[in-house]
Scaffold this motif. Structure first.
Motif, PDB file in Angstrom:
ATOM      1  N   TRP A 120      -0.767   6.214  14.081  1.00  0.00           N
ATOM      2  CA  TRP A 120      -0.529   4.844  14.557  1.00  0.00           C
ATOM      3  C   TRP A 120      -0.409   3.882  13.385  1.00  0.00           C
ATOM      4  O   TRP A 120       0.421   2.974  13.394  1.00  0.00           O
ATOM      5  N   SER A 121      -1.245   4.086  12.361  1.00  0.00           N
ATOM      6  CA  SER A 121      -1.179   3.229  11.180  1.00  0.00           C
ATOM      7  C   SER A 121       0.143   3.409  10.447  1.00  0.00           C
ATOM      8  O   SER A 121       0.799   2.439  10.047  1.00  0.00           O
ATOM      9  N   GLN A 122       0.551   4.656  10.260  1.00  0.00           N
ATOM     10  CA  GLN A 122       1.812   4.956   9.583  1.00  0.00           C
ATOM     11  C   GLN A 122       3.000   4.309  10.289  1.00  0.00           C
ATOM     12  O   GLN A 122       3.937   3.822   9.655  1.00  0.00           O
ATOM     13  N   LEU A 123       2.939   4.276  11.611  1.00  0.00           N
ATOM     14  CA  LEU A 123       4.028   3.704  12.403  1.00  0.00           C
ATOM     15  C   LEU A 123       3.929   2.183  12.543  1.00  0.00           C
ATOM     16  O   LEU A 123       4.791   1.553  13.137  1.00  0.00           O
ATOM     17  N   ARG A 156       5.200   9.949   2.763  1.00  0.00           N
ATOM     18  CA  ARG A 156       5.338   9.186   1.525  1.00  0.00           C
ATOM     19  C   ARG A 156       3.969   8.872   0.945  1.00  0.00           C
ATOM     20  O   ARG A 156       2.978   8.785   1.673  1.00  0.00           O
ATOM     21  N   ALA A 157       3.918   8.704  -0.365  1.00  0.00           N
ATOM     22  CA  ALA A 157       2.638   8.452  -1.035  1.00  0.00           C
ATOM     23  C   ALA A 157       1.957   7.216  -0.480  1.00  0.00           C
ATOM     24  O   ALA A 157       0.730   7.188  -0.308  1.00  0.00           O
ATOM     25  N   GLU A 158       2.735   6.172  -0.194  1.00  0.00           N
ATOM     26  CA  GLU A 158       2.125   4.950   0.336  1.00  0.00           C
ATOM     27  C   GLU A 158       1.582   5.155   1.748  1.00  0.00           C
ATOM     28  O   GLU A 158       0.630   4.493   2.165  1.00  0.00           O
ATOM     29  N   GLN A 159       2.180   6.090   2.493  1.00  0.00           N
ATOM     30  CA  GLN A 159       1.648   6.414   3.812  1.00  0.00           C
ATOM     31  C   GLN A 159       0.344   7.196   3.676  1.00  0.00           C
ATOM     32  O   GLN A 159      -0.628   6.930   4.384  1.00  0.00           O
ATOM     33  N   ALA A 160       0.309   8.138   2.760  1.00  0.00           N
ATOM     34  CA  ALA A 160      -0.912   8.914   2.527  1.00  0.00           C
ATOM     35  C   ALA A 160      -2.060   8.012   2.091  1.00  0.00           C
ATOM     36  O   ALA A 160      -3.220   8.259   2.443  1.00  0.00           O
ATOM     37  N   LEU A 175     -14.891   0.370   0.578  1.00  0.00           N
ATOM     38  CA  LEU A 175     -13.435   0.564   0.588  1.00  0.00           C
ATOM     39  C   LEU A 175     -12.824   0.007   1.875  1.00  0.00           C
ATOM     40  O   LEU A 175     -11.773  -0.641   1.853  1.00  0.00           O
ATOM     41  N   LEU A 176     -13.476   0.258   2.991  1.00  0.00           N
ATOM     42  CA  LEU A 176     -12.954  -0.206   4.277  1.00  0.00           C
ATOM     43  C   LEU A 176     -13.025  -1.728   4.383  1.00  0.00           C
ATOM     44  O   LEU A 176     -12.090  -2.371   4.882  1.00  0.00           O
ATOM     45  N   LYS A 177     -14.121  -2.302   3.913  1.00  0.00           N
ATOM     46  CA  LYS A 177     -14.270  -3.762   3.976  1.00  0.00           C
ATOM     47  C   LYS A 177     -13.240  -4.475   3.093  1.00  0.00           C
ATOM     48  O   LYS A 177     -12.787  -5.565   3.423  1.00  0.00           O
ATOM     49  N   ASN A 178     -12.882  -3.848   1.979  1.00  0.00           N
ATOM     50  CA  ASN A 178     -11.949  -4.466   1.028  1.00  0.00           C
ATOM     51  C   ASN A 178     -10.497  -4.043   1.246  1.00  0.00           C
ATOM     52  O   ASN A 178      -9.625  -4.427   0.471  1.00  0.00           O
ATOM     53  N   TYR A 179     -10.251  -3.281   2.294  1.00  0.00           N
ATOM     54  CA  TYR A 179      -8.905  -2.782   2.565  1.00  0.00           C
ATOM     55  C   TYR A 179      -7.952  -3.927   2.890  1.00  0.00           C
ATOM     56  O   TYR A 179      -8.302  -4.839   3.639  1.00  0.00           O
ATOM     57  N   ARG A 180      -6.767  -3.887   2.300  1.00  0.00           N
ATOM     58  CA  ARG A 180      -5.717  -4.850   2.626  1.00  0.00           C
ATOM     59  C   ARG A 180      -4.510  -4.079   3.149  1.00  0.00           C
ATOM     60  O   ARG A 180      -4.027  -3.157   2.474  1.00  0.00           O
ATOM     61  N   PRO A 181      -4.024  -4.428   4.336  1.00  0.00           N
ATOM     62  CA  PRO A 181      -2.907  -3.676   4.926  1.00  0.00           C
ATOM     63  C   PRO A 181      -1.685  -3.655   4.008  1.00  0.00           C
ATOM     64  O   PRO A 181      -1.362  -4.648   3.356  1.00  0.00           O
ATOM     65  N   GLN A 182      -1.017  -2.505   3.964  1.00  0.00           N
ATOM     66  CA  GLN A 182       0.230  -2.373   3.223  1.00  0.00           C
ATOM     67  C   GLN A 182       1.374  -2.417   4.226  1.00  0.00           C
ATOM     68  O   GLN A 182       1.374  -1.652   5.186  1.00  0.00           O
ATOM     69  N   ARG A 183       2.291  -3.307   4.000  1.00  0.00           N
ATOM     70  CA  ARG A 183       3.419  -3.404   4.924  1.00  0.00           C
ATOM     71  C   ARG A 183       4.657  -2.773   4.303  1.00  0.00           C
ATOM     72  O   ARG A 183       5.044  -3.112   3.201  1.00  0.00           O
ATOM     73  N   TYR A 184       5.220  -1.847   5.001  1.00  0.00           N
ATOM     74  CA  TYR A 184       6.452  -1.203   4.562  1.00  0.00           C
ATOM     75  C   TYR A 184       7.169  -0.706   5.801  1.00  0.00           C
ATOM     76  O   TYR A 184       6.589  -0.587   6.876  1.00  0.00           O
ATOM     77  N   GLU A 185       8.415  -0.414   5.657  1.00  0.00           N
ATOM     78  CA  GLU A 185       9.217   0.056   6.778  1.00  0.00           C
ATOM     79  C   GLU A 185       9.339   1.564   6.713  1.00  0.00           C
ATOM     80  O   GLU A 185       9.687   2.121   5.671  1.00  0.00           O
ATOM     81  N   LYS A 186       9.001   2.235   7.791  1.00  0.00           N
ATOM     82  CA  LYS A 186       9.153   3.687   7.829  1.00  0.00           C
ATOM     83  C   LYS A 186      10.627   4.029   7.832  1.00  0.00           C
ATOM     84  O   LYS A 186      11.400   3.472   8.599  1.00  0.00           O
ATOM     85  N   THR A 187      11.024   4.939   6.958  1.00  0.00           N
ATOM     86  CA  THR A 187      12.415   5.362   6.883  1.00  0.00           C
ATOM     87  C   THR A 187      12.528   6.810   7.347  1.00  0.00           C
ATOM     88  O   THR A 187      11.555   7.564   7.328  1.00  0.00           O
TER      89      THR A 187
END
Length: 197
Positions: A120-123, A156-160, A175-187
């Protein structure tokens, strides 16, 4: 972060280090005012972490399908217990009530729950952090396998990197508290005449 969904085994595992890690995670969560959301059982690591959160004065919410409650594996001493019709409703509610996810050591059910929220996160269906509590190197093989999946270009590495890991509860929660979402488009790759384009 106010709540964490913890996936873990309905068994205690082969070593006492797993139950001890569950108790340490419970303490870190209570110390940080993070509520526990989990599968509602009173057996295995599920029961250990719930009991410890409650003993320390924390908040524990369980979600359990009626079929499992009927087998008397439900925890009756929780802050709140939701009895739902099936596993699909259980997982959806656990995700809805949580601001992040942790997979402790566990079996097929733990892995299935982990990979569902990872997918779900990857998508891009959610931007909540996901972590592995890699107790005693339990998830070393899985981490290496995901590196292999990246090398073989099925991930992809960014997905992993959406899946973080640490051997100790305090480090993982940080790590979880400091997590910042990465936004990218799945190709998506297309294969034409045997070549990936």
């Amino acid at each position: 972060m106010k709540s964490l969904c913890v996936y873990c085994g309905s068994s205690a595992g082969a070593s006492p280090v797993y139950a001890e890690a569950a108790r340490r995670l419970a303490k870190v969560m209570v110390d940080n005012n993070i509520a526990l959301v989990y599968g509602g059982g009173n057996v295995g690591l599920m029961g250990v972490i719930a009991d410890e959160v409650l003993r320390l004065g924390g908040d524990a919410t369980g979600i359990i399908p009626k079929a499992l409650m009927d087998k008397e594996v439900g925890h009756h001493g929780l802050t709140r217990l939701h009895i739902v019709k099936d596993m699909h409703e259980r997982k959806a509610m656990m995700a809805e009530l949580s601001e992040g996810f942790v997979a402790m050591p566990g079996g097929i059910g733990t892995l299935e729950e982990l990979f569902e929220v990872f997918t779900w996160s990857q998508l891009g269906f959610h931007e909540k952090p996901i972590g592995l509590l890699n107790v005693n190197g339990f998830y070393d093989g899985l981490i290496r396998f995901l590196e292999h999946v990246v090398q073989e270009r099925f991930l992809r590495a960014e997905q992993a990197s959406l899946l973080v890991h640490a051997p100790e509860p305090d480090a993982l929660v940080e790590l979880l508290k400091n997590y910042r979402p990465q936004r990218y488009e799945k190709t998506f790759d297309r294969v034409t005449a045997g070549k990936i384009i």
